[in-house]
Design an enzyme around this catalytic site. Structure first.
Site, mmCIF file in Angstrom:
data_model
loop_
_atom_site.group_PDB
_atom_site.id
_atom_site.type_symbol
_atom_site.label_atom_id
_atom_site.label_comp_id
_atom_site.label_asym_id
_atom_site.label_seq_id
_atom_site.Cartn_x
_atom_site.Cartn_y
_atom_site.Cartn_z
ATOM 1 N N ASP A 188 67.716 31.367 35.326
ATOM 2 C CA ASP A 188 67.455 30.904 33.966
ATOM 3 C C ASP A 188 67.536 29.377 33.892
ATOM 4 O OD1 ASP A 188 66.925 31.042 31.284
ATOM 5 O OD2 ASP A 188 68.910 31.757 30.694
ATOM 6 N N ASN A 191 58.948 38.812 29.026
ATOM 7 C CA ASN A 191 58.315 37.505 29.205
ATOM 8 C C ASN A 191 56.852 37.479 28.756
ATOM 9 O OD1 ASN A 191 60.135 36.600 32.248
ATOM 10 N ND2 ASN A 191 60.626 36.252 30.104
#
Length: 236
Positions: free
Chosen positions: A16, A64
């Protein structure tokens, strides 16, 4: 150097911070993703070198797809480039690569690239590297339930024969140990639909370092912290 015998058998990583890294450096988001991909390749090679047996990284989640079309297009272009880079950069590395997740949504050239990487690394005997793409743990669990239900319908499996082991063997990570350690970078402290079943007794390590800057030194910090912990698996 950390004794390879004391390493966790399986490490999961939620990579991340690519977008925040790009923003901090006043660069396009695509550059952050590219920098993160480069870092991933370097860290994978390092982990294999120190003797890690299995690593699963969260590269692209089912959620996503909700991002902007511009960012998704950039990610798909990067993915194609990454597949070629893997074939070249990992050619001399003893790393077996497996892509886990629902690959049906990807373009044909990406699917062919994935198949090529898996085929060419299938005989490798070093670290197994699982790359989670279009992966979501809830979807994975539902997939497993459907497969087991089908086997019950056809008589291949009886309801009373369903065990944790049987269920685990219907997940993408079948035949692999559950992750001993899950690392998440960029200061977030949640699983975000990553290895929910497998993480039942995993240790967690949260780092404030953004993924593109999470190097071998930062990885060693996570391992050192893991080695200080006493794992009880609910037994005490």
């Amino acid at each position: 150097m950390i004794d390879s015998e004391r390493l966790p058998k399986h490490v999961g990583i939620i990579m991340d911070g690519n977008r925040r890294w790009a923003k901090q450096h006043h660069l396009p988001v695509a550059v952050g993703h590219s920098k993160g991909a480069d870092n991933f390749k370097s860290l994978a090679i390092y982990c294999n070198k120190i003797g890690l047996k299995c690593m699963t990284v969260y590269a692209f989640s089912t959620e996503n797809w909700k991002r902007s079309e511009v960012e998704i297009s950039a990610l798909m272009l990067l993915f194609k480039k990454y597949i070629n880079d893997v074939l070249n950069k990992f050619e001399d590395e003893n790393i077996k690569i497996k892509f886990i997740g629902d690959k049906s949504r990807f373009s044909e050239d990406i699917k062919k690239g994935i198949e090529s990487v898996e085929t060419k690394t299938a005989s490798k005997t070093g670290m197994q590297l699982n790359i989670a793409v279009n992966y979501g743990s809830r979807a994975e669990i539902i997939k497993g339930v459907k497969e087991i239900s089908q086997k019950i319908t056809t008589g291949e499996l009886k309801t009373e024969e369903i065990t944790e082991e049987v269920f685990s063997n219907h997940l993408y990570t079948k035949n692999l140990p559950d992750p001993d350690l899950i690392i998440r970078t960029a200061g977030e402290q949640r699983l975000s639909n990553f290895l929910l079943w497998q993480a039942a007794y995993s240790e967690f390590y949260f780092s404030d370092v953004l993924w593109p800057d999470f190097n071998a030194k930062e990885f060693d910090k996570a391992i050192e912290e893991y080695l200080k912990r006493t794992r009880k698996f609910g037994g005490q």
